[in-house]
Scaffold this motif. Structure first.
Motif, PDB file in Angstrom:
ATOM      1  N   THR A   9    -101.653  20.709  44.969  1.00  8.66           N
ATOM      2  CA  THR A   9    -101.813  21.527  46.223  1.00  8.66           C
ATOM      3  C   THR A   9    -101.680  23.105  46.543  1.00  8.66           C
ATOM      4  O   THR A   9    -102.136  23.559  45.664  1.00  8.66           O
TER       5      THR A   9
ATOM      6  N   GLN B 233    -103.527  24.493  43.563  1.00  7.48           N
ATOM      7  CA  GLN B 233    -104.510  25.718  44.201  1.00  7.48           C
ATOM      8  C   GLN B 233    -104.198  26.225  44.493  1.00  7.48           C
ATOM      9  O   GLN B 233    -104.605  27.710  44.589  1.00  7.48           O
ATOM     10  N   VAL B 234    -103.176  26.643  45.764  1.00 13.02           N
ATOM     11  CA  VAL B 234    -103.021  27.408  45.847  1.00 13.02           C
ATOM     12  C   VAL B 234    -102.487  28.685  45.250  1.00 13.02           C
ATOM     13  O   VAL B 234    -103.157  30.111  45.230  1.00 13.02           O
TER      14      VAL B 234
ATOM     15  N   GLN C  35    -103.694  29.420  42.260  1.00 12.80           N
ATOM     16  CA  GLN C  35    -104.514  29.853  40.761  1.00 12.80           C
ATOM     17  C   GLN C  35    -105.234  30.640  41.988  1.00 12.80           C
ATOM     18  O   GLN C  35    -106.008  31.983  41.892  1.00 12.80           O
ATOM     19  N   ASP C  36    -105.603  30.420  43.871  1.00 14.47           N
ATOM     20  CA  ASP C  36    -106.665  31.315  44.562  1.00 14.47           C
ATOM     21  C   ASP C  36    -105.633  32.448  45.279  1.00 14.47           C
ATOM     22  O   ASP C  36    -106.024  33.576  45.086  1.00 14.47           O
ATOM     23  N   GLY C  37    -104.538  32.145  45.292  1.00 16.31           N
ATOM     24  CA  GLY C  37    -104.099  33.563  45.176  1.00 16.31           C
ATOM     25  C   GLY C  37    -103.219  34.604  44.089  1.00 16.31           C
ATOM     26  O   GLY C  37    -102.653  35.972  44.221  1.00 16.31           O
TER      27      GLY C  37
ATOM     28  N   GLN D  63    -101.525  32.460  38.265  1.00 22.17           N
ATOM     29  CA  GLN D  63    -101.002  31.888  37.570  1.00 22.17           C
ATOM     30  C   GLN D  63     -99.756  32.037  37.099  1.00 22.17           C
ATOM     31  O   GLN D  63     -99.649  31.432  35.871  1.00 22.17           O
TER      32      GLN D  63
END
Length: 797
Positions: free
Chosen positions: A40, A43-44, A46-48, A51
C-alpha cells in the motif's frame, strides 16, 4: 549464475522494507512485498509520483505489518492545542517524533510531503532527533488527516501522554559553547601577539613589547573571569565540603598563570603566560563539552506517561467520545479495544477481558477477568473490546503508585570515577612539590627564584592532560556504543560498567524476545488439513496468524469463500466444502483448557483438531552470551513470570545461578539490595515497570527494548534488542576504555615529570610552557581516540 542469485534475492526480500517474504507475499508492478501494508505504501508513493524514494537507498521503508492506531482523538481541540507549536487563522506548525526515520530516503520523502498533499506548506527533518517539523493549512487539512497521511506512507508519528504534558529534561549546552567561543578567540589572538617572543624580537617589536603584553593580559581577563568561572565555583564548593576534586588544581593553575602573567607584564620583567592560560582553558572546555554532549535524543528518565495513550474512548448518552486522560473521572464508562492499554483502575462491565500484565508484573500469560472484577491500570487488553467503569483517578491508580514508589527514587550510587579518585592525591602532591621548591630556593636566598619555582610548578603540573583523558576516551566509547545500538546515559556509567561483577537478568522481554515466538501444536493435522488451515490464516494480518502460516510451512491454492475475522476473537472461512474456525476457546464454544502462553484453537468441520500455544522465544545468541559471561561474572535470573520454563533455563545458566520466579517489583529490589550487601557490584538487566526499582537500585541499570523509542524505565543505559548478543563485548570494551584512561594518565604523568624538572629549578620560560602544554594535550587526545577505536575494532564493535 549471478542473475539467478539476484532473482532469488529479489523474491526473498520485500521491495519496500527488505524483510524476508513469507508464504503470504504480495506482488505489484513486478515487485514483491512482505505484506499488504508495504504494498500500500508503495502504491501511495507511485500514485503521488514519488518513485525517487527507492532510488536513494535499497529497501528504505520500514515494515508496515502493524495495525494502524486510532487517531480520532486529534479532532478534540483540547488535545490538539497541547500538541502544536504554533497556530494562527490558517497555518499550524507541529513537531512529530517519528521513530521510523533512518536513512536519506526518509528525509527526502518527509521533506517532500507537499507533493502528496498541497496543503502541507513545508516540512523539515531533524535526523538525529528523528523529528519532523511540519507546517500545514489546518482549514483544508485537519491535524488528524495529516497524521493519517504520515501513517499511510509508513511514518507513524509517536504521540504519547508525555508529549501532551510537554515535560522533559533538556541539556542546554549553549552557555558552554559561548565560553568555548570566547576562549578560542582569546587563545588565537594571544598566540598571534606572542609570536615575536617565540621567535626573537627585532628592534621594531621591542618598542611594542610592553603594548603586546598588556593586550595579551586584556585577552586573559575574560578567560579568567568568564570562561574559567565554573572551575573556580566548583573548586570553592569542593573546598567548602572539605574534599578535593580535579577542579581544585585546575583553578589554582589558572589563577597562578594569570597572576604571574600580570606580575611580569606590569613590572616588565617578562612576557607572561597568557597564551598558555587561554590554550589551557580552551582545551579543557572542549573536553567538558565532549563529556556533556550525550545522546540527548534518547530519554533515559521516562515515566508511565510515555506508555499511556493520549486519550481514551468514553461512552456517553450522546455516543462515543475521545477524551484526554486528564479529564477522566471516577464513574466514567470507557471502551478499551483489542491491544489498547487500561488507563485507570476500573471494574469490568461488559465483554471478555484477557489482560496482558507483563509490563507491570512480568507475567507473560494473559489473565482472564470476570464481570465486576477490578482491572488495574497498565494492563493491555488482548481480546475483544470491553467496557469498564473507572473507580480510581489516574493519579491514584496502582500503576502510578508503583511508578511513584519512594523506594525507587534518587539512589546515590556512591561511585567514584578514576579522575575523582586521582585528583585527591594529585592536588596534595602538586602543592607539596610547589611548596618544597619555593622553600628550597627561599632558604638558598633567592626569593625571585623561589616565587618563580612555586608558580612554575603550579603552571606546568596543572592537570590539563588528565582532565582531557577521561572525557575524550569515554566520549569515543559512547559513540562506539551508540553505533552498535547500546545507548549509555553518560560517561560515568561506562566506568561504573567496568566495575560490575554480578549480572541479574529479568526473563520476559529481556532474555526472551517479544518479536520472536516459539509455537507448539497440541493435536494432529493431516497434510490436507494443514493446507486448509494455511489458506484460512493467510487471509488474516494478525501476528498469530502469520506465525501459524510459518509453522505450517505448506503451500495452498485452495480458494476461500465467506471469510470473516472477528478482532480479538478469531476467524471463520469456508473452503473445499469445509468450515474452518480458528480463535479463542470462547469463540469456538469450548470449555476452559488449562494452558500457558497465547492459545489459538483450531476446528475443522465439527471436529476440534487441537490448539497452538505461543510463547516468546529466547533471544538469538542467549546461550553463547551466558557462556561468555560465566568465567567473569556471577549470573542470576529474577523474574515476575512463573517457572514453566525452568528446566530450559537451568541448561542455559550456570549451576550456581539463582533462578527466582514470581517476584513482585519490591521483591526484585530487595534481591538487588541483598547482593549489594554481600559486597557485589550489581548490574540489573530488565525491561518493564516491574524492573524499575531494581534498575535504579542496581549499580548499573540496563533497560532492554525492541523499540528504544517506546517506554523504558529510568536507567543508566538502553540496549536495543537487536544488539543483545553483543552485551558481553560491551562489558569487555568498557574495561578496555578504563584501561585507556589509566594509560593516558601515565603519559600525562611523564609530561609532568619532564616539565617539573625545569619548573623546580625556576627556569621555565613562557616559550617552554607554550610548547609543552599544547603538545601534551594533543598527544593525550590523539592517544585516547586511537586506542579506544583500536579496542573497539578488536571486539568487533
Amino acid at each position: 549464475m549471478a542473475a539467478i542469485k539476484e532473482e532469488v534475492q529479489r523474491i526473498e526480500k520485500c521491495f519496500h522494507c527488505g524483510d524476508r517474504i513469507e508464504e503470504t507475499g504480495y506482488c505489484l508492478d513486478d515487485h514483491d512485498f512482505c505484506c499488504l501494508g508495504c504494498q500500500t505504501v508503495y502504491q501511495v508513493l507511485q500514485d503521488g509520483g514519488m518513485q525517487q524514494y527507492y532510488r536513494y537507498n535499497q529497501h528504505p521503508g520500514k515494515s508496515n505489518k502493524e495495525k494502524q492506531a486510532d487517531f480520532s482523538y486529534l479532532d478534540e481541540p483540547q488535545i490538539a492545542t497541547k500538541l502544536v507549536d504554533f497556530k494562527d487563522d490558517k497555518m499550524t506548525i507541529i513537531t512529530f517524533y517519528i521513530p521510523a526515520i533512518h536513512c536519506s530516503s526518509c528525509i527526502w520523502l518527509l521533506e517532500n510531503l507537499y507533493k502528496l498533499n498541497p496543503n502541507v506548506l513545508q516540512s523539515r527533518v531533524d535526523f538525529m532527533k528523528k523529528q519532523a517539523s511540519i507546517t500545514f493549512n489546518h482549514t483544508l487539512l485537519p491535524l488528524k488527516d495529516l497524521v493519517y497521511l504520515l501513517v499511510n506512507i509508513g511514518y507513524d508519528p509517536k504521540i504519547t501522554l508525555q508529549d501532551v504534558v510537554k515535560e522533559g529534561n533538556k541539556n542546554n549546552l549553549n552557555p558552554l559553547v559561548a565560553k568555548i567561543a570566547v576562549a578560542g578567540f582569546c587563545f588565537g589572538n594571544s598566540m598571534l601577539f606572542s609570536f615575536p617572543d617565540y621567535f626573537g624580537m627585532g628592534a621594531f617589536e621591542k618598542e611594542y613589547a610592553s603594548f603586546f603584553g598588556y593586550i595579551n593580559l586584556a585577552f586573559g581577563l575574560p578567560v579568567l573571569l568568564y570562561c574559567a568561572s565554573d572551575y573556580f565555583k566548583s573548586a570553592y564548593v569542593s573546598l567548602k565540603q572539605k574534599r578535593l576534586n580535579l577542579d581544585v588544581p585546575l583553578a589554582l593553575g589558572i589563577l597562578v598563570l594569570f597572576l604571574r602573567s600580570a606580575f611580569e607584564v606590569i613590572t616588565q620583567t617578562g612576557a607572561g603566560f597568557t597564551d598558555t592560560l587561554c590554550s589551557l582553558v580552551f582545551f579543557i572546555l572542549i573536553g567538558k563539552w565532549v563529556q556533556q554532549r550525550t545522546y540527548y535524543h534518547i530519554s533515559f528518565e521516562r515515566d508511565y506517561r510515555s506508555y499511556f495513550p493520549v486519550a481514551v474512548t468514553v461512552l456517553t448518552e450522546n455516543g462515543d467520545k475521545p477524551v484526554q486522560l486528564a479529564d477522566i473521572h471516577i464513574g466514567d464508562r470507557i471502551l478499551v479495544r483489542n491491544n489498547e492499554i487500561i488507563p485507570a483502575d476500573a471494574i469490568l462491565l461488559k465483554g471478555d477481558a484477557a489482560i496482558d500484565f507483563s509490563f507491570v508484573t512480568g507475567e507473560s500469560s494473559p489473565v482472564s477477568k470476570t464481570l465486576g472484577e477490578i482491572i488495574y491500570a497498565g494492563g493491555r487488553q488482548t481480546g475483544e473490546a470491553i467496557e469498564l467503569e473507572v473507580v480510581k483517578p489516574i493519579s491514584q491508580s496502582y500503576l502510578t503508585k508503583l511508578w511513584n514508589n519512594e523506594n525507587y527514587k534518587d539512589y546515590d550510587k556512591h561511585f567514584q570515577t578514576f579522575v575523582n579518585f586521582i585528583s585527591k592525591y594529585f592536588t596534595v602532591v602538586l602543592l607539596a612539590i610547589a611548596f618544597f621548591a619555593a622553600l628550597y630556593w627561599a632558604v638558598d636566598g633567592s626569593a625571585n627564584r623561589a616565587w618563580g619555582a612555586f608558580t612554575a610548578v603550579l603552571i606546568i603540573a596543572c592537570p590539563c592532560a588528565l582532565a582531557l583523558s577521561s572525557p575524550f576516551t569515554l566520549s569515543a566509547a559512547l559513540s562506539i556504543f551508540d553505533r552498535n545500538k547500546f545507548y549509555v546515559k553518560n560517561t560515568a556509567a561506562i566506568e561504573q560498567m567496568a566495575t560490575i561483577d554480578t549480572l541479574v537478568f529479568d526473563k520476559t522481554g529481556t532474555i526472551s524476545s517479544p518479536k520472536a515466538t516459539s509455537i507448539y501444536f497440541e493435536g494432529a493435522l493431516t497434510t490436507n488439513e494443514k493446507k486448509l488451515l494455511n489458506a484460512t490464516c493467510r487471509n488474516s494480518s494478525h501476528p498469530l496468524s502469520r506465525e501459524i502460516v510459518k509453522w505450517l510451512n505448506v503451500s495452498s491454492d485452495i480458494p476461500v469463500t465467506n471469510f470473516k475475522e472477528f478482532p480479538g476473537k478469531g476467524m471463520t472461512a469456508e473452503l473445499a466444502g469445509q468450515v474452518v474456525k480458528v480463535g479463542s476457546a470462547n469463540f469456538l464454544n469450548i470449555g476452559k483448557i488449562k494452558t500457558d502462553g497465547s492459545v489459538v484453537f483450531v476446528r475443522i468441520g465439527d471436529e476440534l483438531k487441537g490448539y497452538f500455544t505461543m510463547e516468546q522465544a529466547w533471544r538469538a545468541g542467549l546461550s553463547a552470551l551466558i557462556e561468555d559471561f560465566k568465567p567473569r561474572y556471577d549470573l542470576h535470573l529474577i523474574s515476575g513470570d512463573n517457572d514453566r520454563r525452568l528446566d530450559a533455563l537451568k541448561l542455559i545458566f550456570p549451576s550456581a545461578a539463582c533462578l527466582i520466579f514470581n517476584q513482585s517489583p519490591m521483591e526484585k529490589l530487595g534481591r538487588i539490595q541483598k547482593f549489594q550487601q554481600e559486597g557485589k557490584h550489581v548490574c540489573m538487566i530488565g525491561d518493564g515497570l516491574n524492573d524499575a526499582g531494581a534498575l535504579r537500585k542496581a549499580d548499573l541499570g540496563i533497560a532492554v527494548s525492541d523499540d528504544i523509542n517506546n517506554f523504558s524505565p529510568g536507567c543508566d543505559a538502553i540496549l536495543d534488542g537487536e544488539s543483545f548478543s553483543k552485551l558481553s563485548d560491551f562489558f569487555a570494551f568498557s574495561k578496555d576504555a578504563v584501561k585507556v584512561i589509566h594509560m593516558s594518565f601515565g603519559i600525562s604523568l611523564l609530561y609532568n615529570i619532564i616539565g617539573l624538572s625545569f619548573a623546580i629549578q625556576g627556569i621555565m620560560s613562557p616559550l617552554f610552557a607554550a610548547i609543552l602544554m599544547p603538545i601534551s594535550t594533543v598527544t593525550i587526545i590523539s592517544f585516547t581516540s586511537l586506542m579506544t577505536r583500536w579496542y573497539a575494532k578488536r571486539h568487533k564493535l
